[in-house]
Design a protein around this motif. Structure first.
Motif, PDB file in Angstrom:
ATOM      1  N   GLU A  56      23.973  25.469  75.099  1.00  0.00           N
ATOM      2  CA  GLU A  56      23.272  24.232  75.471  1.00  0.00           C
ATOM      3  C   GLU A  56      21.781  24.492  75.667  1.00  0.00           C
ATOM      4  O   GLU A  56      20.941  23.690  75.251  1.00  0.00           O
ATOM      5  N   LYS A  57      21.441  25.621  76.279  1.00  0.00           N
ATOM      6  CA  LYS A  57      20.035  25.974  76.460  1.00  0.00           C
ATOM      7  C   LYS A  57      19.356  26.193  75.110  1.00  0.00           C
ATOM      8  O   LYS A  57      18.205  25.800  74.911  1.00  0.00           O
ATOM      9  N   GLU A  58      20.081  26.821  74.190  1.00  0.00           N
ATOM     10  CA  GLU A  58      19.528  27.106  72.872  1.00  0.00           C
ATOM     11  C   GLU A  58      19.234  25.821  72.105  1.00  0.00           C
ATOM     12  O   GLU A  58      18.245  25.749  71.354  1.00  0.00           O
ATOM     13  N   ILE A  59      20.058  24.808  72.289  1.00  0.00           N
ATOM     14  CA  ILE A  59      19.845  23.541  71.578  1.00  0.00           C
ATOM     15  C   ILE A  59      18.493  22.947  71.939  1.00  0.00           C
ATOM     16  O   ILE A  59      17.722  22.534  71.062  1.00  0.00           O
ATOM     17  N   PHE A  60      18.172  22.929  73.231  1.00  0.00           N
ATOM     18  CA  PHE A  60      16.887  22.369  73.651  1.00  0.00           C
ATOM     19  C   PHE A  60      15.731  23.280  73.245  1.00  0.00           C
ATOM     20  O   PHE A  60      14.631  22.803  72.938  1.00  0.00           O
ATOM     21  N   ARG A  61      15.967  24.581  73.205  1.00  0.00           N
ATOM     22  CA  ARG A  61      14.923  25.490  72.734  1.00  0.00           C
ATOM     23  C   ARG A  61      14.664  25.260  71.247  1.00  0.00           C
ATOM     24  O   ARG A  61      13.513  25.317  70.784  1.00  0.00           O
ATOM     25  N   LEU A  62      15.712  24.976  70.493  1.00  0.00           N
ATOM     26  CA  LEU A  62      15.560  24.715  69.065  1.00  0.00           C
ATOM     27  C   LEU A  62      14.776  23.429  68.795  1.00  0.00           C
ATOM     28  O   LEU A  62      14.058  23.337  67.794  1.00  0.00           O
ATOM     29  N   PHE A  63      14.909  22.442  69.675  1.00  0.00           N
ATOM     30  CA  PHE A  63      14.082  21.241  69.548  1.00  0.00           C
ATOM     31  C   PHE A  63      12.604  21.643  69.599  1.00  0.00           C
ATOM     32  O   PHE A  63      11.777  21.113  68.844  1.00  0.00           O
ATOM     33  N   PHE A  64      12.288  22.571  70.490  1.00  0.00           N
ATOM     34  CA  PHE A  64      10.919  23.066  70.622  1.00  0.00           C
ATOM     35  C   PHE A  64      10.508  23.857  69.380  1.00  0.00           C
ATOM     36  O   PHE A  64       9.427  23.640  68.820  1.00  0.00           O
ATOM     37  N   VAL A  65      11.366  24.775  68.953  1.00  0.00           N
ATOM     38  CA  VAL A  65      11.065  25.610  67.781  1.00  0.00           C
ATOM     39  C   VAL A  65      10.824  24.754  66.548  1.00  0.00           C
ATOM     40  O   VAL A  65       9.872  24.989  65.774  1.00  0.00           O
ATOM     41  N   ASN A  66      11.655  23.756  66.342  1.00  0.00           N
ATOM     42  CA  ASN A  66      11.488  22.867  65.189  1.00  0.00           C
ATOM     43  C   ASN A  66      10.178  22.091  65.272  1.00  0.00           C
ATOM     44  O   ASN A  66       9.540  21.811  64.248  1.00  0.00           O
ATOM     45  N   THR A  67       9.791  21.734  66.494  1.00  0.00           N
ATOM     46  CA  THR A  67       8.509  21.050  66.702  1.00  0.00           C
ATOM     47  C   THR A  67       7.347  21.927  66.258  1.00  0.00           C
ATOM     48  O   THR A  67       6.463  21.492  65.513  1.00  0.00           O
ATOM     49  N   LYS A 116      21.783  20.381  87.939  1.00  0.00           N
ATOM     50  CA  LYS A 116      22.693  21.053  87.011  1.00  0.00           C
ATOM     51  C   LYS A 116      22.404  20.652  85.563  1.00  0.00           C
ATOM     52  O   LYS A 116      22.537  21.460  84.651  1.00  0.00           O
ATOM     53  N   ASN A 117      22.004  19.414  85.358  1.00  0.00           N
ATOM     54  CA  ASN A 117      21.664  18.968  84.010  1.00  0.00           C
ATOM     55  C   ASN A 117      20.393  19.655  83.504  1.00  0.00           C
ATOM     56  O   ASN A 117      20.295  20.021  82.332  1.00  0.00           O
ATOM     57  N   LEU A 118      19.441  19.849  84.412  1.00  0.00           N
ATOM     58  CA  LEU A 118      18.151  20.423  84.021  1.00  0.00           C
ATOM     59  C   LEU A 118      18.230  21.915  83.722  1.00  0.00           C
ATOM     60  O   LEU A 118      17.298  22.474  83.140  1.00  0.00           O
ATOM     61  N   VAL A 119      19.321  22.572  84.133  1.00  0.00           N
ATOM     62  CA  VAL A 119      19.504  23.992  83.826  1.00  0.00           C
ATOM     63  C   VAL A 119      19.450  24.220  82.311  1.00  0.00           C
ATOM     64  O   VAL A 119      19.001  25.268  81.846  1.00  0.00           O
ATOM     65  N   GLN A 120      19.871  23.222  81.550  1.00  0.00           N
ATOM     66  CA  GLN A 120      19.841  23.330  80.086  1.00  0.00           C
ATOM     67  C   GLN A 120      18.427  23.511  79.542  1.00  0.00           C
ATOM     68  O   GLN A 120      18.243  23.970  78.413  1.00  0.00           O
ATOM     69  N   LEU A 121      17.433  23.160  80.342  1.00  0.00           N
ATOM     70  CA  LEU A 121      16.053  23.176  79.864  1.00  0.00           C
ATOM     71  C   LEU A 121      15.313  24.465  80.195  1.00  0.00           C
ATOM     72  O   LEU A 121      14.112  24.568  79.942  1.00  0.00           O
ATOM     73  N   THR A 122      15.993  25.454  80.764  1.00  0.00           N
ATOM     74  CA  THR A 122      15.305  26.678  81.202  1.00  0.00           C
ATOM     75  C   THR A 122      14.678  27.452  80.036  1.00  0.00           C
ATOM     76  O   THR A 122      13.560  27.959  80.147  1.00  0.00           O
ATOM     77  N   SER A 123      15.382  27.555  78.908  1.00  0.00           N
ATOM     78  CA  SER A 123      14.817  28.257  77.746  1.00  0.00           C
ATOM     79  C   SER A 123      13.662  27.458  77.137  1.00  0.00           C
ATOM     80  O   SER A 123      12.658  28.028  76.699  1.00  0.00           O
ATOM     81  N   LEU A 161       5.544  20.080  84.282  1.00  0.00           N
ATOM     82  CA  LEU A 161       5.850  18.909  85.099  1.00  0.00           C
ATOM     83  C   LEU A 161       5.539  17.626  84.332  1.00  0.00           C
ATOM     84  O   LEU A 161       6.318  16.669  84.355  1.00  0.00           O
ATOM     85  N   GLN A 162       4.416  17.624  83.638  1.00  0.00           N
ATOM     86  CA  GLN A 162       4.037  16.450  82.838  1.00  0.00           C
ATOM     87  C   GLN A 162       5.052  16.194  81.730  1.00  0.00           C
ATOM     88  O   GLN A 162       5.417  15.042  81.458  1.00  0.00           O
ATOM     89  N   LEU A 163       5.529  17.263  81.100  1.00  0.00           N
ATOM     90  CA  LEU A 163       6.534  17.106  80.048  1.00  0.00           C
ATOM     91  C   LEU A 163       7.820  16.514  80.612  1.00  0.00           C
ATOM     92  O   LEU A 163       8.444  15.652  79.997  1.00  0.00           O
ATOM     93  N   MET A 164       8.209  16.958  81.810  1.00  0.00           N
ATOM     94  CA  MET A 164       9.423  16.435  82.446  1.00  0.00           C
ATOM     95  C   MET A 164       9.270  14.968  82.841  1.00  0.00           C
ATOM     96  O   MET A 164      10.214  14.177  82.720  1.00  0.00           O
ATOM     97  N   LEU A 165       8.095  14.595  83.290  1.00  0.00           N
ATOM     98  CA  LEU A 165       7.842  13.193  83.634  1.00  0.00           C
ATOM     99  C   LEU A 165       7.888  12.318  82.377  1.00  0.00           C
ATOM    100  O   LEU A 165       8.412  11.199  82.406  1.00  0.00           O
ATOM    101  N   THR A 166       7.364  12.852  81.278  1.00  0.00           N
ATOM    102  CA  THR A 166       7.398  12.119  80.008  1.00  0.00           C
ATOM    103  C   THR A 166       8.830  11.990  79.510  1.00  0.00           C
ATOM    104  O   THR A 166       9.233  10.934  79.003  1.00  0.00           O
ATOM    105  N   LEU A 167       9.604  13.056  79.659  1.00  0.00           N
ATOM    106  CA  LEU A 167      11.012  13.024  79.255  1.00  0.00           C
ATOM    107  C   LEU A 167      11.769  11.973  80.056  1.00  0.00           C
ATOM    108  O   LEU A 167      12.568  11.203  79.500  1.00  0.00           O
ATOM    109  N   LYS A 168      11.530  11.923  81.353  1.00  0.00           N
ATOM    110  CA  LYS A 168      12.185  10.931  82.211  1.00  0.00           C
ATOM    111  C   LYS A 168      11.803   9.519  81.786  1.00  0.00           C
ATOM    112  O   LYS A 168      12.653   8.616  81.738  1.00  0.00           O
ATOM    113  N   PHE A 169      10.517   9.316  81.456  1.00  0.00           N
ATOM    114  CA  PHE A 169      10.052   8.001  81.016  1.00  0.00           C
ATOM    115  C   PHE A 169      10.734   7.622  79.703  1.00  0.00           C
ATOM    116  O   PHE A 169      11.221   6.499  79.540  1.00  0.00           O
ATOM    117  N   TRP A 170      10.773   8.565  78.762  1.00  0.00           N
ATOM    118  CA  TRP A 170      11.387   8.323  77.452  1.00  0.00           C
ATOM    119  C   TRP A 170      12.869   7.990  77.574  1.00  0.00           C
ATOM    120  O   TRP A 170      13.379   7.113  76.872  1.00  0.00           O
TER     121      TRP A 170
END
Length: 219
Positions: A56-67, A116-123, A161-170
């Protein structure tokens, strides 16, 4: 003639996992349950991932890598200043998230405990902080070297922190084409770079240095 078994790849597992989560409406209970009925074994899964959580962590990291991969394909991006690189990152990153919105929303709301949900975003967090450090230019760096390391960490944490606030808004954005998120990104990034203006801070540090020297040598 026997059919040759397809060699499973890391990307295959990621894709299959995301599809399973969406179809089942929940995460698999274990690796055993995930691989059951699939064309690959637990052993093959463990060749790439130690746990479902690491997947699950890798999936969110891959979103970044693809970006980053998409950004680097644009030759103009390499010439951008830090602010425009950050804007480009945001718009591209959220385009990728939008393409995977159902998965993102489901997994980041899966547990009643948001931590617990945000743990996925550590990578993703570590990769993003490294990216911020890489694009940091002297225009936003303090002149005094002894303060630069502290400043860099502060900028990294503030950017996260700004990225997390944007994610919450989105995640809550119901506007057509998520146009309100686009506006949020532009205004928030512009505001953050205004706050990062180091000229006043450099003047303040110079003044403090002057006062310190005056106090020492006037004795």
């Amino acid at each position: 003639m026997a059919t040759k078994k397809k060699i499973i790849t890391r990307d295959d597992i990621v894709s299959i996992y995301m599809n399973d989560v969406l179809e089942a409406g929940k995460r698999p209970a274990s690796v055993f349950h995930f691989v059951k009925g699939k064309d690959f074994t637990e052993a093959e899964f463990y060749a790439f991932f130690g746990t479902l959580e690491s997947l699950e962590k890798e999936i969110f990291r891959l979103f970044f890598v693809n970006t980053i991969d998409l950004l680097n394909k644009n030759t103009d991006y390499l010439e951008y200043d830090m602010k425009n690189k950050m804007l480009s990152f945001y718009f591209t990153f959220f385009e990728i998230l939008t393409a995977n919105r159902s998965y993102v929303l489901q997994t980041l709301k899966a547990d009643l405990n948001p931590i617990k949900n945000l743990v996925q975003l550590t990578s993703l967090r570590e990769a993003f902080k490294e990216y911020v450090a890489e694009i940091l230019t002297d225009d936003y760096r303090l002149e005094q070297e002894r303060f630069q390391k502290f400043q860099e960490k502060t900028i990294q944490e503030s950017a996260w922190l700004q990225l997390m606030l944007t994610l919450k808004f989105w995640m809550s954005d119901a506007s057509a084409g998520f146009e309100k998120t686009d506006i949020f990104i532009e205004k928030s990034v512009n505001a953050s770079f205004e706050l990062m203006n180091v000229a006043p801070m450099n003047h303040l540090l110079d003044f403090g240095k002057f006062l310190f020297k005056e106090k020492i040598y006037s004795r």
